[in-house]
Motif scaffolding. Sequence first.
Motif, mmCIF file in Angstrom:
data_model
loop_
_atom_site.group_PDB
_atom_site.id
_atom_site.type_symbol
_atom_site.label_atom_id
_atom_site.label_comp_id
_atom_site.label_asym_id
_atom_site.label_seq_id
_atom_site.Cartn_x
_atom_site.Cartn_y
_atom_site.Cartn_z
ATOM 1 N N GLY A 31 -4.000 -9.231 -15.120
ATOM 2 C CA GLY A 31 -2.731 -9.111 -15.832
ATOM 3 C C GLY A 31 -2.189 -7.694 -15.864
ATOM 4 N N SER A 32 -3.008 -6.715 -15.483
ATOM 5 C CA SER A 32 -2.562 -5.311 -15.472
ATOM 6 C C SER A 32 -1.497 -5.094 -14.408
ATOM 7 N N LYS A 33 -0.575 -4.206 -14.716
ATOM 8 C CA LYS A 33 0.443 -3.793 -13.750
ATOM 9 C C LYS A 33 -0.070 -2.587 -12.977
ATOM 10 N N ILE A 34 0.185 -2.569 -11.670
ATOM 11 C CA ILE A 34 -0.201 -1.428 -10.849
ATOM 12 C C ILE A 34 1.022 -0.932 -10.072
ATOM 13 N N THR A 35 0.981 0.326 -9.694
ATOM 14 C CA THR A 35 1.942 0.892 -8.748
ATOM 15 C C THR A 35 1.114 1.635 -7.710
ATOM 16 N N GLY A 36 1.695 1.819 -6.541
ATOM 17 C CA GLY A 36 0.966 2.533 -5.504
ATOM 18 C C GLY A 36 1.731 2.593 -4.206
ATOM 19 N N VAL A 37 1.010 2.969 -3.157
ATOM 20 C CA VAL A 37 1.591 3.153 -1.831
ATOM 21 C C VAL A 37 0.794 2.332 -0.832
ATOM 22 N N VAL A 38 1.495 1.672 0.079
ATOM 23 C CA VAL A 38 0.852 0.875 1.121
ATOM 24 C C VAL A 38 0.184 1.820 2.118
ATOM 25 N N ILE A 39 -1.146 1.695 2.242
ATOM 26 C CA ILE A 39 -1.880 2.551 3.179
ATOM 27 C C ILE A 39 -2.372 1.783 4.399
ATOM 28 N N GLY A 40 -2.340 0.461 4.332
ATOM 29 C CA GLY A 40 -2.766 -0.350 5.461
ATOM 30 C C GLY A 40 -1.969 -1.632 5.508
ATOM 31 N N ARG A 41 -1.606 -2.026 6.718
ATOM 32 C CA ARG A 41 -0.815 -3.249 6.912
ATOM 33 C C ARG A 41 -1.520 -4.073 7.979
ATOM 34 N N ARG A 42 -1.962 -5.270 7.602
ATOM 35 C CA ARG A 42 -2.687 -6.158 8.495
ATOM 36 C C ARG A 42 -1.989 -7.514 8.511
ATOM 37 N N PRO A 43 -2.290 -8.390 9.470
ATOM 38 C CA PRO A 43 -1.636 -9.706 9.504
ATOM 39 C C PRO A 43 -1.873 -10.538 8.241
ATOM 40 N N PHE A 44 -2.956 -10.276 7.515
ATOM 41 C CA PHE A 44 -3.291 -11.064 6.326
ATOM 42 C C PHE A 44 -2.799 -10.448 5.024
ATOM 43 N N GLY A 45 -2.255 -9.216 5.057
ATOM 44 C CA GLY A 45 -1.764 -8.594 3.829
ATOM 45 C C GLY A 45 -1.696 -7.080 3.930
ATOM 46 N N VAL A 46 -1.480 -6.442 2.779
ATOM 47 C CA VAL A 46 -1.378 -4.986 2.740
ATOM 48 C C VAL A 46 -2.409 -4.412 1.777
ATOM 49 N N PHE A 47 -2.929 -3.239 2.146
ATOM 50 C CA PHE A 47 -3.839 -2.483 1.295
ATOM 51 C C PHE A 47 -3.035 -1.406 0.583
ATOM 52 N N ILE A 48 -3.305 -1.231 -0.707
ATOM 53 C CA ILE A 48 -2.519 -0.334 -1.545
ATOM 54 C C ILE A 48 -3.433 0.693 -2.201
ATOM 55 N N ARG A 49 -3.056 1.945 -2.096
ATOM 56 C CA ARG A 49 -3.722 3.030 -2.837
ATOM 57 C C ARG A 49 -3.007 3.111 -4.171
ATOM 58 N N MET A 50 -3.708 2.779 -5.239
ATOM 59 C CA MET A 50 -3.079 2.653 -6.550
ATOM 60 C C MET A 50 -2.974 3.989 -7.268
ATOM 61 N N ASP A 51 -1.860 4.191 -7.933
ATOM 62 C CA ASP A 51 -1.649 5.387 -8.742
ATOM 63 C C ASP A 51 -2.642 5.399 -9.907
ATOM 64 N N GLY A 52 -3.246 6.558 -10.151
ATOM 65 C CA GLY A 52 -4.133 6.728 -11.288
ATOM 66 C C GLY A 52 -5.537 6.184 -11.103
ATOM 67 N N VAL A 53 -5.817 5.555 -9.968
ATOM 68 C CA VAL A 53 -7.144 5.010 -9.695
ATOM 69 C C VAL A 53 -7.511 5.398 -8.256
ATOM 70 N N PRO A 54 -7.818 6.676 -8.029
ATOM 71 C CA PRO A 54 -7.970 7.168 -6.655
ATOM 72 C C PRO A 54 -9.148 6.589 -5.882
ATOM 73 N N ASP A 55 -10.160 6.086 -6.570
ATOM 74 C CA ASP A 55 -11.319 5.528 -5.883
ATOM 75 C C ASP A 55 -11.311 4.004 -5.898
ATOM 76 N N ALA A 56 -10.124 3.428 -5.775
ATOM 77 C CA ALA A 56 -9.989 1.976 -5.760
ATOM 78 C C ALA A 56 -8.932 1.584 -4.728
#
Length: 105
Positions: free
Chosen positions: A32-57
């Motif tokens: 239920g938490s809201k996240i913001t971030g930047v797309v760091i990886g784009r694959r056919p199955f989805g996108v990987f996001i580097r989340m703001d405030g959680v650098p090791d996730a």
Amino acid sequence: MDEYGWAASLEMPARDAVRAGWGATVAALPVGSKITGVVIGRRPFGVFIRMDGVPDAIALAEITRMPLGMDLPALEASTSGEVYWHDDRNHQVRVRLDEWQGAPE
């Protein structure tokens, strides 16, 4: 630019750091938490996001949650979403992007 790939200017968190911090990540980002971030990886199955405030996730927004007729966000695009699951096996926070909310599935 290739349709799929990894952002050259943004680093992926170190695998060991993601594993070591997994308990803290789950505690900091309950379902239920809201996240913001930047797309760091784009694959056919989805996108990987580097989340703001959680650098090791890392977050994953899968196409299984994307409504028909929509597109995955581009590499290095800012995005936001909501946590719906914690994948303990892969140490990934699964999210549904805000831009996908309310669109017909």
